[in-house]
Design an enzyme around this catalytic site. Structure first.
Site, short mmCIF file in Angstrom:
data_model
loop_
_atom_site.label_atom_id
_atom_site.label_comp_id
_atom_site.label_asym_id
_atom_site.label_seq_id
_atom_site.Cartn_x
_atom_site.Cartn_y
_atom_site.Cartn_z
N GLU A 48 6.89 4.09 47.70
CA GLU A 48 6.84 2.58 47.72
C GLU A 48 5.28 2.13 47.57
O GLU A 48 4.85 1.37 46.62
CB GLU A 48 7.12 2.04 49.07
CG GLU A 48 8.78 2.18 49.36
CD GLU A 48 9.49 1.12 48.62
OE1 GLU A 48 9.20 0.24 47.82
OE2 GLU A 48 10.88 1.49 48.31
N ASN A 52 3.81 0.57 43.94
CA ASN A 52 3.28 -0.90 44.15
C ASN A 52 1.54 -0.49 43.29
O ASN A 52 1.35 -1.58 42.54
CB ASN A 52 2.72 -1.07 45.57
CG ASN A 52 4.14 -1.78 46.24
OD1 ASN A 52 4.89 -2.15 45.63
ND2 ASN A 52 3.94 -1.92 47.31
N ARG A 106 12.17 -6.81 41.17
CA ARG A 106 11.43 -6.14 42.53
C ARG A 106 12.37 -6.73 43.68
O ARG A 106 12.83 -8.11 43.65
CB ARG A 106 10.24 -6.49 42.61
CG ARG A 106 9.39 -6.00 41.41
CD ARG A 106 9.47 -4.46 41.11
NE ARG A 106 9.17 -3.75 42.16
CZ ARG A 106 9.58 -2.38 42.41
NH1 ARG A 106 10.34 -1.88 41.22
NH2 ARG A 106 9.58 -1.83 43.45
N1 ADP Z 1 -1.14 -2.13 45.58
C1 ADP Z 1 -0.99 -3.55 45.24
N2 ADP Z 1 -1.75 -4.19 44.30
C2 ADP Z 1 -1.58 -5.44 44.24
N3 ADP Z 1 -0.65 -6.23 44.65
C3 ADP Z 1 0.29 -5.27 45.81
C4 ADP Z 1 0.24 -4.21 46.04
N4 ADP Z 1 0.98 -3.72 46.77
C5 ADP Z 1 1.85 -4.86 47.18
N5 ADP Z 1 1.34 -5.80 46.30
C6 ADP Z 1 1.95 -7.16 46.42
O1 ADP Z 1 2.76 -7.53 47.51
C7 ADP Z 1 4.08 -7.84 47.03
C8 ADP Z 1 5.11 -7.27 48.01
O2 ADP Z 1 5.15 -5.71 47.62
P1 ADP Z 1 6.26 -5.08 48.11
O3 ADP Z 1 6.78 -5.35 49.50
O4 ADP Z 1 6.14 -3.60 47.93
O5 ADP Z 1 7.64 -5.90 47.29
P2 ADP Z 1 7.77 -5.80 45.56
O6 ADP Z 1 7.03 -4.18 45.18
O7 ADP Z 1 9.35 -5.34 45.36
O8 ADP Z 1 7.25 -6.77 44.80
C9 ADP Z 1 4.13 -7.44 45.84
O9 ADP Z 1 5.01 -8.28 45.15
C10 ADP Z 1 2.55 -7.61 45.28
O10 ADP Z 1 2.61 -9.12 44.84
MG MG Z 2 7.04 -2.57 45.96
#
Ligand code: ADP
Ligand code: MG
Lengths: 147, 116
Positions: A48, A52, A106
């Protein structure tokens, strides 16, 4: 016996490295003899976080992801770092089902999964500088029995 | 280990048996393949068999939910069967149990859909 170990790996933000990162963490914790569930949870956390970094942090452009792995007896600490665009509102990002990219199918579950599958979960992020995710997980293994 | 998909069609239902690991990387080609098959063969229902899926993260949930929305538009049904212990927790968390039809195996799915 007191057990301590440290390793770090830096790799390109490419989606084929998601499986690579899962294999690396599996190998690293092997001496601790985790249960199948614990191993699966650690792999999921890494998957995960790395995903991300690739799709949100770097938005599929060039970049590096760093993964730091440590353990001290049954406590495992994993830190996944990217130097990408960062998160504007971390509290919102942590909400279950929140995603900034619904058009890419997502599910908005990644951060919640990391939190549920670990014992301690920290995230810090700065716009334009990147994101650090840190998790601690305690294994149930009876490490004393090992040679 | 990567992902492989054994796919067959029965009446207007597409059956997808997944083996390996479903993550963001492997979900990309699976999504493209399913989308083109569903268009080409006018598929109404979809059955995912997850028996040999050894790993799935939230990207896998995204693929299943994405196909669910497509199938629903055509008044079809999406069934997930053979959920193993490796992926049970994540499926539970996703709430898929509440919106999808879950069956034990493909036979039960076939009974449910009535595709003889
Ligand atoms: N490493 C990262 N860099 C930038 N934004 C991030 C990062 N990790 C998470 N995010 C932000 O947080 C949101 C939620 O992440 P997550 O719970 O993993 O859901 P998803 O990946 O399905 O969108 C993402 O949609 C993104 O906007
Ligand atoms: Mg994610």
């Amino acid at each position: 016996m007191f057990k301590r170990n440290y390793a770090e790996v830096v790799f390109d933000a490419l989606s084929q490295n998601e499986a690579f990162a899962r294999m690396v963490v599996s190998g690293f914790v092997m001496p601790l003899d985790p249960t199948i569930d614990e191993l699966n949870e650690l792999k999921t956390i890494v998957s995960e976080a790395v995903t991300n970094s690739i799709i949100h942090g770097y938005e599929n452009k060039k970049g590096k992801v760093k993964m730091v792995m440590e353990y001290e007896n049954e406590w495992i600490t994993l830190t996944i770092i990217d130097y990408g665009k960062g998160i504007e509102d971390v509290n919102k990002a942590r909400e279950l089902f929140y995603t900034s990219k619904p058009e890419e199918e997502r599910s908005g579950m990644g951060l919640t999964i990391m939190e549920i599958f670990s014992d301690e979960f920290y995230i810090s992020s700065k716009i334009g500088e990147g994101t650090i995710v840190k998790v601690k997980k305690k294994l149930t293994c009876s490490c004393e029995n090992d040679v | 280990m990567s992902l492989s998909a054994y796919i067959y069609i029965r009446a207007d239902t597409l059956f997808v048996r997944l083996t390996g690991e479903l993550d963001h990387h492997t979900s990309k080609s699976l999504r493209d393949r399913l989308n083109s098959l569903m268009m080409e063969y006018d598929i109404k229902n979809l059955v995912f068999n997850l028996k040999n899926l050894t790993f799935m993260d939230s990207s896998g949930i995204g693929v299943i939910l994405g196909r669910y929305h497509y199938v629903k538009q055509n008044n079809g049904t999406l069934i997930v069967c053979e959920i193993n212990s490796q992926i049970e927790k994540i499926i539970q968390l996703s709430g898929l149990y509440k919106i999808l039809v879950i069956t034990k195996d493909e036979d039960q799915a076939i009974n449910y859909l009535g595709v003889a």
